[in-house]
Design an enzyme around this catalytic site. Sequence first.
Site, PDB file in Angstrom:
ATOM      1  N   HIS A  60       0.539  -1.348   0.408  1.00  0.00           N
ATOM      2  CA  HIS A  60      -0.062  -0.014  -0.099  1.00  0.00           C
ATOM      3  C   HIS A  60       1.024   1.150  -0.205  1.00  0.00           C
ATOM      4  O   HIS A  60       0.207   2.021  -1.356  1.00  0.00           O
ATOM      5  CB  HIS A  60      -0.376   0.123   1.553  1.00  0.00           C
ATOM      6  CG  HIS A  60      -2.233  -0.927   1.381  1.00  0.00           C
ATOM      7  ND1 HIS A  60      -2.109  -1.709   2.545  1.00  0.00           N
ATOM      8  CD2 HIS A  60      -2.647  -1.388   0.801  1.00  0.00           C
ATOM      9  CE1 HIS A  60      -3.212  -2.561   2.418  1.00  0.00           C
ATOM     10  NE2 HIS A  60      -3.465  -2.465   1.310  1.00  0.00           N
ATOM     11  N   LYS A  91     -15.698  -7.018   3.703  1.00  0.00           N
ATOM     12  CA  LYS A  91     -14.245  -7.610   3.970  1.00  0.00           C
ATOM     13  C   LYS A  91     -14.399  -7.808   6.018  1.00  0.00           C
ATOM     14  O   LYS A  91     -14.485  -6.275   6.087  1.00  0.00           O
ATOM     15  CB  LYS A  91     -13.060  -7.028   4.080  1.00  0.00           C
ATOM     16  CG  LYS A  91     -12.266  -7.290   2.996  1.00  0.00           C
ATOM     17  CD  LYS A  91     -11.337  -6.817   2.435  1.00  0.00           C
ATOM     18  CE  LYS A  91     -10.473  -6.474   0.299  1.00  0.00           C
ATOM     19  NZ  LYS A  91      -9.672  -5.792   0.716  1.00  0.00           N
ATOM     20  N   ARG A 130      -2.009  -6.389  -8.513  1.00  0.00           N
ATOM     21  CA  ARG A 130      -1.283  -6.570  -7.845  1.00  0.00           C
ATOM     22  C   ARG A 130      -1.555  -7.991  -8.989  1.00  0.00           C
ATOM     23  O   ARG A 130      -0.393  -8.299  -9.546  1.00  0.00           O
ATOM     24  CB  ARG A 130      -0.674  -7.879  -6.617  1.00  0.00           C
ATOM     25  CG  ARG A 130      -0.236  -6.689  -5.105  1.00  0.00           C
ATOM     26  CD  ARG A 130      -0.784  -7.424  -4.035  1.00  0.00           C
ATOM     27  NE  ARG A 130      -1.826  -7.608  -3.654  1.00  0.00           N
ATOM     28  CZ  ARG A 130      -3.204  -7.825  -2.922  1.00  0.00           C
ATOM     29  NH1 ARG A 130      -2.720  -8.005  -1.671  1.00  0.00           N
ATOM     30  NH2 ARG A 130      -4.457  -7.819  -3.298  1.00  0.00           N
ATOM     31  N   SER A 144      -2.730  -7.676   3.011  1.00  0.00           N
ATOM     32  CA  SER A 144      -3.169  -7.500   4.437  1.00  0.00           C
ATOM     33  C   SER A 144      -4.364  -9.109   5.100  1.00  0.00           C
ATOM     34  O   SER A 144      -3.940  -9.242   6.588  1.00  0.00           O
ATOM     35  CB  SER A 144      -4.680  -6.156   4.750  1.00  0.00           C
ATOM     36  OG  SER A 144      -3.905  -4.816   3.808  1.00  0.00           O
TER      37      SER A 144
END
Length: 170
Positions: free
Chosen positions: A17, A41, A97, A134
């Site tokens: 990040h 999430k 990514r 994360s």
Amino acid sequence: MTTVVCPGSFDPITLGHLDVVRRAATMFDDVIVGVAKNPGKSGLLDLETRAELVRAAVFGAAQTEPTMARVHVAVVPGLLVDFCREAGAVAVVKGLRGGADFDAEQPMALMNRHLSGVETIFLPGDQRYAHIASSLVKDIARHGGPVDDLVPAGVTEALRSALGQLPTGS
Ligand code: PNS
């Protein structure tokens, strides 16, 4: 003055990040890191803790990288598009990514443009950080594994505290 918003859950912020924020800061006058809830999430850290960790990471980076001094951090209280409008942001900046990230980000980018016209700029994630997520950081931390080299300073302690674990070395 060109303002962009780098939004995310940042639960917690990772070195990946921070790299995206850093690269955005080399291209735009003003970068706001928007710490937001992602209903898809389940969160570990509360929003204000996440924002504090992002602030600390940005402050730390700004000690050696002058461009990081133009980065601000705020909690996004509602819709990202409303936050962008109020901030006068011309675009959202997100790192990717790989293909899975694109699949997750594209609908949000299109929806945000539908809602307000705000565009999303995707930056390819640096390969050095391609393995960092994360969710993986939290999983490793939950099992007592090492995450220090995946996250900015202070994050490991915050995770241990949220997980009810004793500080390392005690
Ligand atoms: O790091 P993430 O989880 O990929 O970030 C997703 C996030 C938090 C940026 C997204 O869920 C979001 O923008 N949340 C704020 C509320 C909102 O605007 N929802 C509609 C998105 S189209």
